[in-house]
Design a protein around this motif. Sequence first.
Motif, PDB file in Angstrom:
ATOM      1  N   GLY A  59     118.755 -66.948   1.600  1.00 18.04           N
ATOM      2  CA  GLY A  59     119.538 -66.077   0.742  1.00 18.04           C
ATOM      3  C   GLY A  59     118.718 -65.288  -0.245  1.00 18.04           C
ATOM      4  O   GLY A  59     119.264 -64.451  -0.962  1.00 18.04           O
ATOM      5  N   SER A  60     117.390 -65.530  -0.290  1.00 18.55           N
ATOM      6  CA  SER A  60     116.534 -64.823  -1.246  1.00 18.55           C
ATOM      7  C   SER A  60     116.121 -63.464  -0.702  1.00 18.55           C
ATOM      8  O   SER A  60     115.855 -63.304   0.488  1.00 18.55           O
ATOM      9  N   LEU A  61     116.055 -62.496  -1.609  1.00 18.14           N
ATOM     10  CA  LEU A  61     115.626 -61.137  -1.286  1.00 18.14           C
ATOM     11  C   LEU A  61     114.469 -60.787  -2.197  1.00 18.14           C
ATOM     12  O   LEU A  61     114.577 -60.906  -3.418  1.00 18.14           O
ATOM     13  N   ALA A  62     113.334 -60.394  -1.631  1.00 13.02           N
ATOM     14  CA  ALA A  62     112.142 -60.084  -2.415  1.00 13.02           C
ATOM     15  C   ALA A  62     111.705 -58.658  -2.143  1.00 13.02           C
ATOM     16  O   ALA A  62     111.811 -58.161  -1.027  1.00 13.02           O
ATOM     17  N   GLY A  63     111.196 -57.985  -3.182  1.00 14.63           N
ATOM     18  CA  GLY A  63     110.665 -56.655  -3.003  1.00 14.63           C
ATOM     19  C   GLY A  63     111.317 -55.646  -3.934  1.00 14.63           C
ATOM     20  O   GLY A  63     112.149 -56.002  -4.768  1.00 14.63           O
ATOM     21  N   PRO A  64     110.934 -54.370  -3.778  1.00 17.23           N
ATOM     22  CA  PRO A  64     110.072 -53.865  -2.713  1.00 17.23           C
ATOM     23  C   PRO A  64     108.595 -53.956  -3.065  1.00 17.23           C
ATOM     24  O   PRO A  64     108.212 -53.829  -4.221  1.00 17.23           O
ATOM     25  N   LEU A  65     107.787 -54.162  -2.054  1.00 21.10           N
ATOM     26  CA  LEU A  65     106.338 -54.136  -2.180  1.00 21.10           C
ATOM     27  C   LEU A  65     105.852 -52.784  -1.682  1.00 21.10           C
ATOM     28  O   LEU A  65     106.244 -52.337  -0.607  1.00 21.10           O
ATOM     29  N   ASP A  66     105.032 -52.091  -2.481  1.00 22.37           N
ATOM     30  CA  ASP A  66     104.458 -50.810  -2.075  1.00 22.37           C
ATOM     31  C   ASP A  66     103.249 -51.056  -1.179  1.00 22.37           C
ATOM     32  O   ASP A  66     102.309 -51.754  -1.579  1.00 22.37           O
ATOM     33  N   LEU A 239     139.399 -47.001  -2.410  1.00 20.19           N
ATOM     34  CA  LEU A 239     138.433 -46.996  -3.498  1.00 20.19           C
ATOM     35  C   LEU A 239     139.076 -46.523  -4.791  1.00 20.19           C
ATOM     36  O   LEU A 239     139.928 -45.652  -4.802  1.00 20.19           O
ATOM     37  N   VAL A 240     138.619 -47.086  -5.908  1.00 14.60           N
ATOM     38  CA  VAL A 240     139.047 -46.654  -7.226  1.00 14.60           C
ATOM     39  C   VAL A 240     137.812 -46.295  -8.017  1.00 14.60           C
ATOM     40  O   VAL A 240     136.875 -47.081  -8.111  1.00 14.60           O
ATOM     41  N   SER A 241     137.770 -45.088  -8.593  1.00 15.37           N
ATOM     42  CA  SER A 241     136.586 -44.638  -9.306  1.00 15.37           C
ATOM     43  C   SER A 241     136.300 -45.531 -10.493  1.00 15.37           C
ATOM     44  O   SER A 241     137.192 -45.895 -11.244  1.00 15.37           O
ATOM     45  N   ASP A 242     134.992 -45.917 -10.650  1.00 15.35           N
ATOM     46  CA  ASP A 242     134.637 -46.735 -11.800  1.00 15.35           C
ATOM     47  C   ASP A 242     133.410 -46.224 -12.530  1.00 15.35           C
ATOM     48  O   ASP A 242     132.970 -46.835 -13.501  1.00 15.35           O
ATOM     49  N   GLY A 243     132.798 -45.113 -12.061  1.00 20.17           N
ATOM     50  CA  GLY A 243     131.670 -44.530 -12.774  1.00 20.17           C
ATOM     51  C   GLY A 243     130.546 -45.499 -12.994  1.00 20.17           C
ATOM     52  O   GLY A 243     130.004 -45.605 -14.084  1.00 20.17           O
ATOM     53  N   GLY A 244     130.125 -46.230 -11.957  1.00 11.89           N
ATOM     54  CA  GLY A 244     129.146 -47.297 -12.104  1.00 11.89           C
ATOM     55  C   GLY A 244     127.767 -46.812 -12.469  1.00 11.89           C
ATOM     56  O   GLY A 244     127.427 -45.647 -12.380  1.00 11.89           O
ATOM     57  N   SER A 245     126.911 -47.749 -12.881  1.00 10.37           N
ATOM     58  CA  SER A 245     125.543 -47.460 -13.281  1.00 10.37           C
ATOM     59  C   SER A 245     124.690 -47.121 -12.081  1.00 10.37           C
ATOM     60  O   SER A 245     124.954 -47.545 -10.973  1.00 10.37           O
ATOM     61  N   SER A 246     123.591 -46.351 -12.307  1.00 11.33           N
ATOM     62  CA  SER A 246     122.668 -46.025 -11.229  1.00 11.33           C
ATOM     63  C   SER A 246     121.389 -46.837 -11.323  1.00 11.33           C
ATOM     64  O   SER A 246     120.396 -46.493 -10.718  1.00 11.33           O
ATOM     65  N   ALA A 247     121.355 -47.906 -12.112  1.00 15.41           N
ATOM     66  CA  ALA A 247     120.156 -48.746 -12.208  1.00 15.41           C
ATOM     67  C   ALA A 247     119.891 -49.411 -10.874  1.00 15.41           C
ATOM     68  O   ALA A 247     120.813 -49.787 -10.168  1.00 15.41           O
ATOM     69  N   TRP A 248     118.593 -49.567 -10.545  1.00 15.47           N
ATOM     70  CA  TRP A 248     118.181 -50.181  -9.272  1.00 15.47           C
ATOM     71  C   TRP A 248     118.136 -51.678  -9.471  1.00 15.47           C
ATOM     72  O   TRP A 248     117.425 -52.172 -10.326  1.00 15.47           O
ATOM     73  N   THR A 249     118.927 -52.420  -8.701  1.00 22.66           N
ATOM     74  CA  THR A 249     118.911 -53.871  -8.824  1.00 22.66           C
ATOM     75  C   THR A 249     118.993 -54.515  -7.470  1.00 22.66           C
ATOM     76  O   THR A 249     119.400 -53.897  -6.496  1.00 22.66           O
ATOM     77  N   PHE A 250     118.579 -55.790  -7.413  1.00 22.69           N
ATOM     78  CA  PHE A 250     118.859 -56.635  -6.266  1.00 22.69           C
ATOM     79  C   PHE A 250     119.857 -57.696  -6.713  1.00 22.69           C
ATOM     80  O   PHE A 250     119.745 -58.237  -7.804  1.00 22.69           O
ATOM     81  N   ALA A 251     120.839 -58.020  -5.853  1.00 24.73           N
ATOM     82  CA  ALA A 251     121.769 -59.098  -6.174  1.00 24.73           C
ATOM     83  C   ALA A 251     122.078 -59.857  -4.909  1.00 24.73           C
ATOM     84  O   ALA A 251     122.222 -59.266  -3.859  1.00 24.73           O
ATOM     85  N   ILE A 252     122.182 -61.152  -4.987  1.00 23.58           N
ATOM     86  CA  ILE A 252     122.615 -61.960  -3.857  1.00 23.58           C
ATOM     87  C   ILE A 252     124.021 -62.456  -4.155  1.00 23.58           C
ATOM     88  O   ILE A 252     124.266 -63.095  -5.165  1.00 23.58           O
TER      89      ILE A 252
END
Length: 274
Positions: A59-66, A239-252
Amino acid sequence: MRTRLLSGIAAGTLALVTLAAVPANAADPAKLSVLHGVPGLTVDVWVNGERTLDDFTPGSLAGPLDLPAGTYTVAITAADAADASSPAIGPVDLALEAGKNYTAVAHLDAAAAPTATLFTNDISTTAAGEGRLTVRHVAAAPGVDVLAGTSPVITNLTNPNEQVLNLPAGTVSASVTATGTTTPALLGPADVPIVEGTSTIVYAWGNATASPSTLALATQTIAGLHSNPSGVNAGQVGLVSDGGSSAWTFAIAGLVAAGLVGLAFARRPATQRG
């Protein structure tokens, strides 16, 4: 989890980061993330003979590695193996192109045998007011439908394939069912945010035939795909508009039924998608 830099390549970090969208050119690195989708086993991941991920848990997600463009040899071993000479999966060669974004997934095939798949992530620009949803089937399970509410938006998705949808920003209540059915849900329902200018990638992984089932969802997001605003669409596929954030994240996302089943790795070649 311990990470190590690969010798002879550009420095990279396995952590949460914020990225700006830039045009690809020959000098741009490839970006590689890794998802562990085999339930019940902890592994080490080796790249070009170097241990890169130690004690990598399901279930773990790692990265990104350049990484500079090129071909990298990846092997997956039992946790704390002395070296990569006796891999459980691989070794497999991953050909990475400059400026592209990839996710390598260790997972089960439809018959519950361990394998690996390299996906190319779609990082093209999204339309104003829209986000991108990609659903990937990497579970030991037959073909599935993905429902938004009670309506199928993806049908008969099979392992190890994907489907990409460009949708208005908002939130979709999604569930996964066996193909041609609406109940019972194999996974979900779960609220999946569709964020403007962001690619949300949802993985169905685990084993539907285990008792109890180990099916689960993992979610990866890639931001910075905005186009110039010229209007916002709304109201499609529940869908219902929620104006979400554009921050880059990883979530499991944890939708795991209780218990994990012990599985033995077997060597399988990697497939490449995208």
